[in-house]
Design a protein around this motif. Structure first.
Motif, PDB file in Angstrom:
ATOM      1  N   GLY A 261      81.761 -18.708   5.612  1.00 18.25           N
ATOM      2  CA  GLY A 261      80.459 -19.152   6.074  1.00 18.25           C
ATOM      3  C   GLY A 261      79.483 -18.010   6.284  1.00 18.25           C
ATOM      4  N   LEU A 262      79.995 -16.859   6.738  1.00 20.69           N
ATOM      5  CA  LEU A 262      79.121 -15.705   6.957  1.00 20.69           C
ATOM      6  C   LEU A 262      78.641 -15.089   5.642  1.00 20.69           C
ATOM      7  CD1 LEU A 262      81.059 -13.967   9.888  1.00 20.69           C
ATOM      8  CD2 LEU A 262      78.926 -15.273  10.032  1.00 20.69           C
ATOM      9  N   LEU A 263      79.440 -15.221   4.595  1.00 21.16           N
ATOM     10  CA  LEU A 263      79.104 -14.616   3.308  1.00 21.16           C
ATOM     11  C   LEU A 263      78.242 -15.503   2.419  1.00 21.16           C
ATOM     12  CD1 LEU A 263      82.593 -13.104   2.343  1.00 21.16           C
ATOM     13  CD2 LEU A 263      80.555 -11.803   2.965  1.00 21.16           C
ATOM     14  N   VAL A 264      78.372 -16.811   2.580  1.00 27.39           N
ATOM     15  CA  VAL A 264      77.832 -17.723   1.576  1.00 27.39           C
ATOM     16  C   VAL A 264      76.308 -17.679   1.477  1.00 27.39           C
ATOM     17  CG1 VAL A 264      77.693 -19.742   3.121  1.00 27.39           C
ATOM     18  CG2 VAL A 264      78.065 -20.070   0.661  1.00 27.39           C
ATOM     19  N   GLY A 265      75.617 -17.397   2.568  1.00 31.76           N
ATOM     20  CA  GLY A 265      74.152 -17.367   2.514  1.00 31.76           C
ATOM     21  C   GLY A 265      73.630 -16.325   1.549  1.00 31.76           C
ATOM     22  N   ARG A 266      74.168 -15.100   1.636  1.00 35.47           N
ATOM     23  CA  ARG A 266      73.744 -14.037   0.726  1.00 35.47           C
ATOM     24  C   ARG A 266      74.079 -14.378  -0.719  1.00 35.47           C
ATOM     25  NH1 ARG A 266      72.818  -8.947   3.114  1.00 35.47           N
ATOM     26  NH2 ARG A 266      73.112  -8.930   5.379  1.00 35.47           N
TER      27      ARG A 266
END
Length: 443
Positions: free
Chosen positions: A260-265
């Motif tokens: 979840g922390l990585l998916v935005g970028r």
């Protein structure tokens, strides 16, 4: 933007904590009251059944202002939870089933309502990151909630758990009132019709949405399909105690937080289709790694799967938000949720039957299906549009007059003919801390 981000992430954490706490305790409570394992297992039916009514509930949502609907839904859920204070004997078990159904209906309304409200709270460029952070917050809460719920139930019984769970939607309702909206939150014009075909029409005709939602549906279904296989791999192939499944669930939860922390970028750089396909490939890799005859790869596979599943889900949700007209976003979001989550109800019993072939064959089948879905989504010819051609998050620039004209075309009754507006009105970028462009919290 920072204020709204903190509010929505907190709401997601509260929701994940409250629902996970109660879902664990509901089955235990029914089992203790009735002594029936089958009745305890049926508690989950009320949670999943309302997904089948997603298009109808989404149509209702599109006829109402989104924020007041979210607030009301949370408060009604809290009131339902407090009725569990009247559960004292087996004849009161129906209250527990009623609360499970209330949770299921609230999931549909809140998921679709938040999906529709977020584009009014954030610029389009910020949606991917916020969706990822919300996913991480919810998964993080789910790591703690089952232990807290089971421990509190063992110590004081179900009533304190019901009160604790009821406090979560009440706090969530209060936080919704503090959100600053970029556009006024009002019900659509009276001429808008609640055409239940609208959601399916957008899913069918908008390529980015159709591919990402299909990828999410496949990977979520396969996660259910391999449930029985995991039991077999752990207890039969690896000859480990069944409690080792708790280790695997924790590992998958940690992977989900990281994913979840990585998916935005990743969404900002590569677009929803590519990220969704990558998530499906990771889930396939996790299935294959679980076929290895050692515990360590099985734990690593759970982490990999935990990363991949949120990628497919967040990619689909973000695609829906950024490629759907606001006027029908509730219907499309609810219909997409039905398409993504309903197949798991069929996949679980199919996986339970397939495990008679052994633990590894269902894992291989699931991996092949996930890889095929990723390949199909990636290789299908992308339409020529004014965008980047890669399932881009942001719609191509166009003038404000064009947006208004397009928005007026969106009527539930016109969608069946294929005249679907797939690009949302262009939203002006608002920098963090800049109040201009937001509507007062009381809107």
């Amino acid at each position: 933007m920072r204020r709204n981000t903190a509010l929505f992430v907190t709401i997601s954490a509260l929701s994940g904590f409250g629902s996970s706490t109660m879902s664990v305790v509901t089955g235990l409570w029914i089992l203790d009251l009735t002594g029936s394992t089958s009745l305890a297992a049926l508690a989950g039916l009320g949670i999943y059944a309302p997904q089948l009514a997603g298009p109808w509930l989404g149509g209702l949502l599109d006829r109402l202002p989104r924020r007041p609907t979210l607030i009301t839904t949370n408060l009604v859920l809290a009131a339902a939870l407090l009725t569990l204070l009247g559960v004292h004997a087996a004849e009161h078990t129906w209250l527990l089933f009623t609360v499970s159904l209330a949770y299921g209906i609230s999931y549909v309304l809140i998921d679709a309502g938040e999906t529709a409200l977020l584009p009014r709270a954030f610029p389009a460029a910020g949606l991917a990151a916020v969706n990822g952070w919300r996913s991480s917050a919810q998964e993080g809460a789910k790591l703690v909630a089952p232990t807290v719920g089971a421990g509190l139930y063992a110590w004081q019984g179900g009533h304190p758990v019901a009160v604790l769970s009821a406090a979560m939607p009440i706090l969530g309702a209060a936080l919704y009132t503090a959100v600053r909206l970029r556009q006024h939150d009002s019900a659509p014009p009276a001429r808008q019709r609640t055409d239940l075909r609208a959601g399916l029409a957008v899913l069918r005709t908008e390529p980015t949405i159709s591919r990402t939602v299909a990828l999410a549906a496949v990977t979520i279904a396969m996660s259910g399909f391999i449930t029985a296989a995991l039991y077999a791999v752990v207890t039969v192939d690896l000859r480990l105690p069944s409690t080792f499944l708790g280790v695997l669930l924790s590992a998958q939860g940690l992977g989900s937080i990281a994913g979840g922390l990585l998916v935005g970028r990743l969404l900002t750089r590569w677009g929803p289709v590519t990220v969704g396909a990558a998530g499906a490939i990771l889930v396939a890799a996790g299935c294959l790694a679980r076929c290895l005859p050692w515990p360590a790869p099985t734990v690593a596979a759970s982490v990999i799967t935990g990363i991949g599943l949120p990628w497919t889900l967040v990619a689909a949700v973000t695609a829906v938000q950024t490629h759907t007209s606001p006027a029908i976003l509730g219907r499309v979001a609810a219909t997409a949720n039905t398409v993504m989550f309903a197949p798991i109800a069929l996949a679980i019993p199919l996986g339970a039957a397939a495990v008679h072939l052994g633990g590894r064959p269902p894992l291989i089948i699931a991996a092949v299906i996930c890889l095929a879905a990723a390949a199909a989504a990636s290789l299908l010819r992308r339409p020529r549009t004014g965008g980047t051609g890669n399932g881009d998050l942001l719609p191509p620039e166009k003038d404000a007059g064009s947006d208004r004209g397009s928005a007026q075309q969106v009527d539930g009754g016109d969608l069946g003919g294929g005249g679907v507006l797939v690009q949302p009105p262009q939203q002006r970028q608002v920098l963090p801390g800049q109040a201009d462009g937001y509507v007062d919290a009381g809107a």
